[in-house]
Design a protein around this motif. Structure first.
Motif, PDB file in Angstrom:
ATOM      1  N   UNK A 124       0.825  -1.205   0.000  1.00  0.00           N
ATOM      2  CA  UNK A 124       0.000   0.000   0.000  1.00  0.00           C
ATOM      3  C   UNK A 124       0.860   1.256   0.000  1.00  0.00           C
ATOM      4  N   UNK A 125       1.982   1.213   0.683  1.00  0.00           N
ATOM      5  CA  UNK A 125       2.900   2.354   0.691  1.00  0.00           C
ATOM      6  C   UNK A 125       3.402   2.643  -0.712  1.00  0.00           C
ATOM      7  N   UNK A 126       3.683   1.602  -1.472  1.00  0.00           N
ATOM      8  CA  UNK A 126       4.101   1.768  -2.864  1.00  0.00           C
ATOM      9  C   UNK A 126       3.055   2.549  -3.657  1.00  0.00           C
ATOM     10  N   UNK A 127       1.778   2.182  -3.525  1.00  0.00           N
ATOM     11  CA  UNK A 127       0.726   2.889  -4.253  1.00  0.00           C
ATOM     12  C   UNK A 127       0.625   4.337  -3.806  1.00  0.00           C
ATOM     13  N   UNK A 128       0.797   4.585  -2.529  1.00  0.00           N
ATOM     14  CA  UNK A 128       0.722   5.956  -2.022  1.00  0.00           C
ATOM     15  C   UNK A 128       1.843   6.818  -2.589  1.00  0.00           C
ATOM     16  N   UNK A 129       3.011   6.236  -2.775  1.00  0.00           N
ATOM     17  CA  UNK A 129       4.114   6.978  -3.393  1.00  0.00           C
ATOM     18  C   UNK A 129       3.789   7.296  -4.851  1.00  0.00           C
ATOM     19  N   UNK A 130       3.273   6.304  -5.579  1.00  0.00           N
ATOM     20  CA  UNK A 130       2.963   6.499  -6.995  1.00  0.00           C
ATOM     21  C   UNK A 130       1.906   7.585  -7.175  1.00  0.00           C
ATOM     22  N   UNK A 131       0.879   7.595  -6.323  1.00  0.00           N
ATOM     23  CA  UNK A 131      -0.228   8.540  -6.504  1.00  0.00           C
ATOM     24  C   UNK A 131       0.016   9.889  -5.828  1.00  0.00           C
ATOM     25  N   UNK A 132       1.170  10.072  -5.215  1.00  0.00           N
ATOM     26  CA  UNK A 132       1.502  11.356  -4.618  1.00  0.00           C
ATOM     27  C   UNK A 132       1.022  11.550  -3.200  1.00  0.00           C
ATOM     28  N   UNK A 133       0.415  10.530  -2.611  1.00  0.00           N
ATOM     29  CA  UNK A 133      -0.074  10.647  -1.240  1.00  0.00           C
ATOM     30  C   UNK A 133       1.057  10.575  -0.217  1.00  0.00           C
ATOM     31  N   UNK A 134       2.202  10.069  -0.625  1.00  0.00           N
ATOM     32  CA  UNK A 134       3.353   9.964   0.267  1.00  0.00           C
ATOM     33  C   UNK A 134       4.609  10.299  -0.533  1.00  0.00           C
ATOM     34  N   UNK A 135       5.331  11.308  -0.091  1.00  0.00           N
ATOM     35  CA  UNK A 135       6.579  11.682  -0.771  1.00  0.00           C
ATOM     36  C   UNK A 135       7.712  10.767  -0.304  1.00  0.00           C
ATOM     37  N   UNK A 136       8.481  10.211  -1.218  1.00  0.00           N
ATOM     38  CA  UNK A 136       9.598   9.356  -0.793  1.00  0.00           C
ATOM     39  C   UNK A 136      10.707  10.170  -0.135  1.00  0.00           C
ATOM     40  N   UNK A 137      11.408   9.526   0.767  1.00  0.00           N
ATOM     41  CA  UNK A 137      12.555  10.185   1.397  1.00  0.00           C
ATOM     42  C   UNK A 137      13.717  10.291   0.415  1.00  0.00           C
ATOM     43  N   UNK A 138      13.832   9.297  -0.435  1.00  0.00           N
ATOM     44  CA  UNK A 138      14.862   9.325  -1.475  1.00  0.00           C
ATOM     45  C   UNK A 138      14.413   8.421  -2.611  1.00  0.00           C
ATOM     46  N   UNK A 139      15.111   8.515  -3.737  1.00  0.00           N
ATOM     47  CA  UNK A 139      14.755   7.760  -4.927  1.00  0.00           C
ATOM     48  C   UNK A 139      13.983   8.622  -5.910  1.00  0.00           C
ATOM     49  N   UNK A 140      13.603   8.023  -7.035  1.00  0.00           N
ATOM     50  CA  UNK A 140      12.947   8.779  -8.113  1.00  0.00           C
ATOM     51  C   UNK A 140      11.722   8.028  -8.600  1.00  0.00           C
ATOM     52  N   UNK A 141      10.692   8.803  -8.946  1.00  0.00           N
ATOM     53  CA  UNK A 141       9.496   8.282  -9.598  1.00  0.00           C
ATOM     54  C   UNK A 141       9.409   8.932 -10.973  1.00  0.00           C
ATOM     55  N   UNK A 142       9.369   8.124 -12.018  1.00  0.00           N
ATOM     56  CA  UNK A 142       9.263   8.630 -13.385  1.00  0.00           C
ATOM     57  C   UNK A 142       7.905   8.225 -13.951  1.00  0.00           C
ATOM     58  N   UNK A 143       7.222   9.186 -14.562  1.00  0.00           N
ATOM     59  CA  UNK A 143       5.950   8.934 -15.225  1.00  0.00           C
ATOM     60  C   UNK A 143       6.126   9.301 -16.689  1.00  0.00           C
ATOM     61  N   UNK A 144       6.008   8.295 -17.551  1.00  0.00           N
ATOM     62  CA  UNK A 144       6.237   8.501 -18.998  1.00  0.00           C
ATOM     63  C   UNK A 144       7.564   9.198 -19.248  1.00  0.00           C
ATOM     64  N   UNK A 145       8.576   8.801 -18.477  1.00  0.00           N
ATOM     65  CA  UNK A 145       9.921   9.326 -18.656  1.00  0.00           C
ATOM     66  C   UNK A 145      10.210  10.626 -17.947  1.00  0.00           C
ATOM     67  N   UNK A 146       9.208  11.254 -17.356  1.00  0.00           N
ATOM     68  CA  UNK A 146       9.406  12.529 -16.665  1.00  0.00           C
ATOM     69  C   UNK A 146       9.503  12.309 -15.156  1.00  0.00           C
TER      70      UNK A 146
END
Length: 238
Positions: A44-66
């Motif tokens: 569930x934490x993974x989904x929250x990071x993807x949808x913006x409900x939880x900001x990661x402490x580190x690492x990167x999220x790319x959506x369509x390369x952005x």
């Protein structure tokens, strides 16, 4: 196939604790990717990071390369990422129709909203048939269907589902998984967290096993479903 979502080295959690501990994951475009794993593994934490409900402490999220790391839920919704949570999220005293329309609250083109609502109601007859009824009067499976209808009101290319089958009787569960398959056939990308691992992998093209905040195994869903190791650890095999 190109990835619509890429997560690289994601560390995220709550308070002082990390739930995700360097997670890497690719979500191919236009397919269902099913995440399985034990309770507390970070699904569930993974989904929250993807949808913006939880900001990661580190690492990167790319959506369509952005790079969209740390984007707000509104920003991710604007980009086309919708999140259907595990908890019942309809407004029980509001009508079924008004609950569905809430999915388009950021859309200002009323004609577009009306056209989309009519198309979704045709696709999901329960919305039209029970449009004036309080959403709280629906069964669990019917409520989940309305939640999906609401999520489609902005025509998102990516949908995140957190345990959509939880608490549903078998027939309703099968109906929800068929809806997910239809969404994939429409060309939408689905990131599915599912405790019912067999059913989730059966409907998915790709799968990943999450454990202790990292992806332990990933690959075609059919291979994971047939893997003796995955079966022993996560599918209830002896």
């Amino acid at each position: 196939m190109d990835a619509v979502l890429e997560l690289r080295g994601i560390v995220a959690g709550y308070g002082q604790g990390d739930i995700l501990r360097g997670l890497d994951l690719d979500v191919p475009a236009g397919q269902i990717t099913c995440i399985i794993g034990p309770n507390g593994s970070g699904k569930s934490t993974l989904l929250r990071v993807v949808s913006g409900l939880l900001a990661p402490r580190s690492g990167r999220v790319l959506f369509s390369g952005q790079d969209v790391t740390g984007s707000s839920p509104r920003a991710m919704l604007d980009r086309g990422v919708a999140h259907v949570p595990q908890e019942r999220s309809l407004f029980p005293a509001m009508s079924v129709w008004d609950n569905m329309l809430m999915g388009a609250f950021i859309e200002h083109d009323r004609d577009s909203v009306a056209r989309r609502a009519a198309a979704i109601a045709e696709r999901f007859p329960i919305v039209a048939r029970r449009r004036h009824d309080p959403a709280g009067s629906l069964s669990g499976g019917e409520q989940k269907t309305v939640e999906i209808a609401r999520a489609l009101m902005l025509d998102p290319p990516v949908l995140c589902f957190d345990e959509p089958s939880v608490g549903l009787e078998p027939r309703a569960r099968r109906a929800i998984f068929e809806i997910l398959a239809e969404l994939s056939r429409d060309g939408r990308s689905v990131l599915l967290v599912e405790q019912n691992a067999r059913s989730g992998l059966a409907v998915a093209a790709n799968g990943a096993v999450l454990d202790a905040g990292v992806v332990r195994l990933s690959g075609p869903a059919a291979e994971l479903r047939d893997s003796p190791e995955v079966a022993r650890l996560y599918l209830g095999a002896a």
